[in-house]
Design a protein around this motif. Structure first.
Motif, PDB file in Angstrom:
ATOM      1  N   ALA A  52      14.153 -21.141   1.628  1.00 37.62           N
ATOM      2  CA  ALA A  52      14.390 -22.472   2.191  1.00 37.62           C
ATOM      3  C   ALA A  52      15.789 -22.930   1.808  1.00 37.62           C
ATOM      4  N   GLN A  53      16.446 -23.610   2.720  1.00 39.37           N
ATOM      5  CA  GLN A  53      17.765 -24.162   2.430  1.00 39.37           C
ATOM      6  C   GLN A  53      17.647 -25.274   1.379  1.00 39.37           C
ATOM      7  N   PRO A  54      18.658 -25.389   0.464  1.00 39.65           N
ATOM      8  CA  PRO A  54      20.013 -24.847   0.563  1.00 39.65           C
ATOM      9  C   PRO A  54      20.195 -23.420   0.078  1.00 39.65           C
ATOM     10  N   SER A  55      19.147 -22.649  -0.100  1.00 37.16           N
ATOM     11  CA  SER A  55      19.351 -21.222  -0.320  1.00 37.16           C
ATOM     12  C   SER A  55      20.072 -20.631   0.882  1.00 37.16           C
ATOM     13  N   ALA A  56      20.937 -19.648   0.634  1.00 35.22           N
ATOM     14  CA  ALA A  56      21.636 -18.995   1.739  1.00 35.22           C
ATOM     15  C   ALA A  56      20.673 -18.188   2.593  1.00 35.22           C
ATOM     16  N   LEU A  57      19.498 -17.879   2.045  1.00 30.71           N
ATOM     17  CA  LEU A  57      18.476 -17.126   2.770  1.00 30.71           C
ATOM     18  C   LEU A  57      17.300 -18.051   3.039  1.00 30.71           C
ATOM     19  N   PHE A  58      16.880 -18.163   4.307  1.00 30.88           N
ATOM     20  CA  PHE A  58      15.806 -19.083   4.647  1.00 30.88           C
ATOM     21  C   PHE A  58      14.948 -18.468   5.748  1.00 30.88           C
ATOM     22  N   GLY A  59      13.763 -19.016   5.878  1.00 30.81           N
ATOM     23  CA  GLY A  59      12.799 -18.463   6.819  1.00 30.81           C
ATOM     24  C   GLY A  59      11.789 -17.609   6.075  1.00 30.81           C
ATOM     25  N   SER A  60      11.187 -16.657   6.764  1.00 30.15           N
ATOM     26  CA  SER A  60      10.190 -15.800   6.130  1.00 30.15           C
ATOM     27  C   SER A  60      10.094 -14.478   6.872  1.00 30.15           C
ATOM     28  N   VAL A  61       9.594 -13.471   6.161  1.00 28.73           N
ATOM     29  CA  VAL A  61       9.354 -12.161   6.749  1.00 28.73           C
ATOM     30  C   VAL A  61       8.186 -11.523   6.009  1.00 28.73           C
ATOM     31  N   LEU A  62       7.308 -10.832   6.747  1.00 36.15           N
ATOM     32  CA  LEU A  62       6.113 -10.205   6.179  1.00 36.15           C
ATOM     33  C   LEU A  62       6.095  -8.734   6.560  1.00 36.15           C
ATOM     34  N   SER A  63       5.936  -7.861   5.539  1.00 33.26           N
ATOM     35  CA  SER A  63       5.857  -6.413   5.764  1.00 33.26           C
ATOM     36  C   SER A  63       4.549  -5.878   5.208  1.00 33.26           C
ATOM     37  N   LEU A  64       3.959  -4.922   5.927  1.00 29.11           N
ATOM     38  CA  LEU A  64       2.725  -4.265   5.497  1.00 29.11           C
ATOM     39  C   LEU A  64       2.970  -2.769   5.415  1.00 29.11           C
ATOM     40  N   TYR A  65       2.451  -2.143   4.340  1.00 27.82           N
ATOM     41  CA  TYR A  65       2.662  -0.704   4.152  1.00 27.82           C
ATOM     42  C   TYR A  65       1.408  -0.102   3.533  1.00 27.82           C
ATOM     43  N   ASN A  66       0.976   1.023   4.090  1.00 31.89           N
ATOM     44  CA  ASN A  66      -0.128   1.780   3.512  1.00 31.89           C
ATOM     45  C   ASN A  66       0.252   3.250   3.471  1.00 31.89           C
ATOM     46  N   GLN A  67      -0.061   3.894   2.358  1.00 33.03           N
ATOM     47  CA  GLN A  67       0.274   5.315   2.200  1.00 33.03           C
ATOM     48  C   GLN A  67      -0.924   6.070   1.646  1.00 33.03           C
ATOM     49  N   LYS A  68      -1.280   7.132   2.326  1.00 37.26           N
ATOM     50  CA  LYS A  68      -2.346   8.021   1.870  1.00 37.26           C
ATOM     51  C   LYS A  68      -1.733   9.376   1.536  1.00 37.26           C
ATOM     52  N   THR A  69      -1.992   9.832   0.313  1.00 36.98           N
ATOM     53  CA  THR A  69      -1.435  11.093  -0.177  1.00 36.98           C
ATOM     54  C   THR A  69      -2.565  12.036  -0.533  1.00 36.98           C
ATOM     55  N   GLU A  70      -2.480  13.271  -0.052  1.00 35.69           N
ATOM     56  CA  GLU A  70      -3.458  14.301  -0.399  1.00 35.69           C
ATOM     57  C   GLU A  70      -2.713  15.538  -0.882  1.00 35.69           C
ATOM     58  N   THR A  71      -3.081  15.996  -2.075  1.00 32.40           N
ATOM     59  CA  THR A  71      -2.399  17.125  -2.705  1.00 32.40           C
ATOM     60  C   THR A  71      -3.419  18.169  -3.131  1.00 32.40           C
ATOM     61  N   ILE A  72      -3.134  19.426  -2.822  1.00 31.32           N
ATOM     62  CA  ILE A  72      -3.944  20.553  -3.275  1.00 31.32           C
ATOM     63  C   ILE A  72      -2.994  21.565  -3.900  1.00 31.32           C
ATOM     64  N   SER A  73      -3.326  22.047  -5.080  1.00 30.11           N
ATOM     65  CA  SER A  73      -2.451  23.030  -5.729  1.00 30.11           C
ATOM     66  C   SER A  73      -3.270  24.015  -6.537  1.00 30.11           C
ATOM     67  N   ALA A  74      -2.679  25.190  -6.740  1.00 32.75           N
ATOM     68  CA  ALA A  74      -3.249  26.237  -7.584  1.00 32.75           C
ATOM     69  C   ALA A  74      -2.153  26.707  -8.525  1.00 32.75           C
ATOM     70  N   PHE A  75      -2.518  26.966  -9.772  1.00 35.93           N
ATOM     71  CA  PHE A  75      -1.498  27.293 -10.765  1.00 35.93           C
ATOM     72  C   PHE A  75      -2.028  28.312 -11.774  1.00 35.93           C
ATOM     73  N   GLY A  76      -1.092  28.953 -12.438  1.00 39.41           N
ATOM     74  CA  GLY A  76      -1.441  29.898 -13.491  1.00 39.41           C
ATOM     75  C   GLY A  76      -0.239  30.199 -14.359  1.00 39.41           C
ATOM     76  N   GLN A  77      -0.486  30.427 -15.621  1.00 39.59           N
ATOM     77  CA  GLN A  77       0.571  30.814 -16.551  1.00 39.59           C
ATOM     78  C   GLN A  77      -0.003  31.826 -17.532  1.00 39.59           C
ATOM     79  N   ALA A  78       0.759  32.884 -17.794  1.00 38.96           N
ATOM     80  CA  ALA A  78       0.308  33.953 -18.685  1.00 38.96           C
ATOM     81  C   ALA A  78       1.391  34.251 -19.709  1.00 38.96           C
ATOM     82  N   THR A  79       0.955  34.568 -20.921  1.00 39.63           N
ATOM     83  CA  THR A  79       1.857  34.952 -22.007  1.00 39.63           C
ATOM     84  C   THR A  79       1.416  36.308 -22.538  1.00 39.63           C
TER      85      THR A  79
END
Length: 748
Positions: free
Chosen positions: A402-429
């Protein structure tokens, strides 16, 4: 005079480094006769002694955490050499090891230094907000750990290990009071043996932190209350089976904020002029732990608003089962994490209610891992497994002005993120000889990210700066093969040298609040670490030395960009190449009966290795330029003194020094040349305690930051200030001041 002051600071820093190396981590415990006791760590998915692990691992004990009054993972900054944690907007830290790490302000970007809680990977920096209590230890693994730890450990990992149920009925009560912030802290735990096969531990925590930032309108802030409870069950139905279940609930409520103006703009749109326009005559704009943020009405068009707040509720479930089969250990670990955050940040930093950022985050994740470990004896030992991870994360963000801020008005953002990970691993000594071991590891990872973005039509100039876009779906799929190789030569038990090379990957993704859809994607990063070191344990001393180099291709560098005119400060990701190389020394020494020195020092030369964008454009990074949050020198030194003063009472004194050299928070180039930075500093803590071990009680007085260091911990630009993007104002967080804490503990 300033040159003399810098010379004195440099001399003190070099002297501290020299003393630290001569005393040569505090990871080794001490027995009654003064000899050093081996410490068992599990950060690399199997139990191993610290001196035998061919990697740089720092262990922080529960006693050390109590001695510096750490209450959550956000406060681990500087506890071990080479660790820098930068708090910021949103409550999550930016974590760096050895000068490399991710920023915290872009919440869809996962940290390159991963956090694990009892072996469970946590996907977002907000997990650092959860309180720390009833811990056995904290383990920190430095360097690329892509093979065994996997997802997003390109630069290291931090592991919190909570206490397990005891065999006997027991009670633990710890209380403290911080006189500077008027903060009571109560931690309690009870062990309950239900039967021969089943035992439980119930623990809880209450903190009411009064804050250390002065606000002339609302008093001390932020006022933070944490209430948490944990249930741990351990079931042993037979000699070859054990099952552990852990449930934790956290409730975090914060009113007010610790953000403050560090430096006003020197021309153009200044905060001082804006303050006068709203009738505020006491604006200061300097780093003095004073916040002038308010939510008052202004005129007829700006109503009063809410005081800034940050509230989080979380639930965590963890089920671990081990079966002993023919000398092998088969492990299943299932975990579920659910938390929700609502917060409001005041970004105008004035008494009037002019510019606010509102965030609502929801997070759900499930992970499942199966692994098998061979017997620890024999020429060939190995560990192998499969891992599944699913995460559903949502961020709803609003920006209103809101004024007297140099930035006024409004803005709305929506974000959704779905992550799926599958991995196989091995280590030998494999033991090539009785003293020489060779190791090799591989990990395959398949990851898919699906994002949905929406920005509704905004109003005012904020709506023009951030144009609307319709509901848009973006998707990325990546496949990575990571691994490591190494050699280890053991002279005798507790003394060895090693060399290793490792590769790790972190997936790409999408920025949660891009200016346009085209700017949303960013690429994955790939890290390569080469390390050579040695670990040497003697009767009353230990010494660990490591030389390292880590290079990262397409590093996900989070930086502050100014969008629009007047500009909105926004965090964006730029992929570019970076490198860190240096040396790390840790150790401990029993100087005399009852006196032990321990500590470490890290030298890390962390720089960009390319100029982005190339000339003639104004660069955001320059080849050879030091990275943000990357002090060349960092370290700590502890002096631990213990002596009986009567037949029943023991005096315990712990003095600690933490030091870092000069640190930038933004790339020192272009518009950031005016950004505040942190000078080199040394911070001293002192704890004096009297203990009656037989009766099970201890009382202590702790002095924190006795040198009263006042330095920023986080710096970024203020939206809607400056002229042409060159003379912006800066805000951030200043470290806590000198404080005195009274502690009492009883264990029965």
């Amino acid at each position: 005079m300033r040159a003399q002051g810098r010379a004195r600071r440099t001399a003190a820093l070099l002297a501290s480094c020299a003393l630290t190396v001569l005393s040569a981590g505090a990871a080794q415990a001490q027995t009654d006769d003064g000899a050093l006791e081996e410490v068992i760590v599990t950060a690399r998915k199997r139990a191993e002694t610290l001196s035998d692990a061919p990697a740089t691992i720092a262990v922080v004990s529960d006693d050390k955490l109590r001695a510096v009054a750490v209450t959550n993972a956000n406060e681990l900054n500087g506890v071990v050499p080479g660790l820098v944690m930068m708090a910021g907007v949103g409550g999550g830290p930016g974590v760096t090891f050895r000068g490399l790490g991710s920023n915290s302000a872009l919440f869809s970007v996962e940290s390159s230094v991963a956090l694990f809680v009892d072996g469970v990977y946590t996907a977002h920096t907000r997990d650092y907000v959860a309180p720390m209590y009833d811990l056995e230890r904290v383990e920190m693994v430095k360097g690329t750990q892509g093979t065994l730890l996997g997802k997003n450990t390109t630069l290291g990992a931090i592991t919190l290990v909570t206490r397990r149920p005891g065999d006997d009925l027991g009670v633990n009560l710890e209380t403290s009071y911080d006189f500077k912030t008027n903060t009571p802290r109560i931690e309690a735990a009870v062990d309950v043996p239900i039967s021969e096969q089943l035992k439980a531990r119930i623990s809880g925590l209450f903190i009411d932190d009064g804050g250390y930032v002065r606000n002339p309108y609302s008093g001390q802030q932020p006022d933070t209350r944490d209430v948490s409870g944990r249930l741990s069950l351990q079931w042993t139905p037979g000699a070859d089976v054990d099952v552990t279940f852990i449930y934790q609930h956290d409730d975090h409520e914060q009113t007010g904020q610790s953000l403050e103006v560090l430096r006003d703009a020197t021309a153009g749109l200044t905060l001082a002029a804006r303050a006068l326009a709203t009738g505020q005559t006491d604006f200061e704009g300097r780093p003095n732990r004073r916040s002038e943020s308010g939510s008052d009405a202004f005129g007829a068009s700006v109503p009063a608003g809410r005081t800034p707040y940050d509230n989080q509720v979380s639930d965590r479930f963890n089920l671990i089962a081990n079966w002993q089969i023919g000398g092998h250990t088969l492990t299943s670990q299932s975990a579920y994490v659910d938390w929700q955050v609502e917060r409001l940040s005041d970004l105008d930093f004035l008494k009037a209610n002019l510019l606010n950022l509102g965030d609502n985050e929801k997070n759900q994740q499930y992970s499942q891992e199966f692994r098998i470990a061979s017997p620890s004896e024999g020429r060939l030992t190995y560990l192998a497994g499969v891992f599944y991870f699913y995460n559903d994360w949502t961020l709803n963000r609003s920006l209103t002005g809101a004024q007297p801020s140099a930035l006024f008005g409004s803005v709305l953002s929506l974000y959704n993120q779905k992550t799926e990970t599958i991995s196989a691993f091995g280590q030998a000594t494999y033991a090539l000889t009785d003293k020489l071991n060779a190791s090799v590891g591989l990990r395959y990872t398949h990851e898919t990210k699906d994002a949905t973005l929406l920005r509704s039509q905004g109003s005012g100039n904020l709506g023009a700066i951030f144009p609307a876009y319709p509901r848009t779906k973006l998707s990325s799929t990546e496949e990575d093969v990571d691994g490591d190789i190494g050699l280890q030569y053991k002279f005798e038990p507790g003394r060895m040298v090693y060399v290793s090379a490792s590769k790790g990957s972190k997936g790409g993704g999408f920025q949660s609040s891009p200016t346009t859809i085209a700017g949303a994607p960013y690429k994955g990063e790939t890290a390569y670490t080469v390390e050579a070191g040695g670990k040497f344990v003697f009767d009353r001393a230990s010494l660990d030395v490591a030389v390292f180099q880590t290079t990262v291709e397409d590093f996900q560098f989070s930086r502050t960009a100014v969008v629009g005119n007047p500009g909105v400060a926004q965090t964006v990701v730029t992929n570019l190449d970076v490198r860190s190389r240096g040396v790390e020394v840790n150790g401990s020494l029993r100087v005399a009966e009852g006196l032990r020195l321990s500590g470490g020092v890290v030298y890390a030369d962390s720089v960009f290795t390319e100029t982005v964008p190339p000339p003639p454009a104004v660069p955001v990074a320059v080849d050879g330029l030091r990275q943000p949050r990357a002090p060349k020198w960092s370290g700590n030194l502890d002096a631990n003194f213990s002596r009986p003063i009567t037949d029943d009472l023991t005096l315990n004194v712990l003095g600690s020094l933490e030091f870092m050299s000069k640190t930038y928070f933004q790339p020192n180039v272009g518009v950031n040349l005016n950004a505040p930075h942190r000078d080199g500093f040394g911070k001293v803590n002192l704890r004096v305690a009297v203990e009656n071990e037989a009766a099970g009680w201890e009382i202590a007085l702790l002095g924190k930051n006795l040198t009263d260091v006042t330095e920023p911990q986080f710096v970024t630009s203020v939206s809607g200030t400056g002229a042409g993007g060159n003379t912006t104002a800066w805000y951030g967080i200043v470290n806590p001041p000198l404080s005195v804490v009274l502690q009492f503990r009883i264990r029965r």
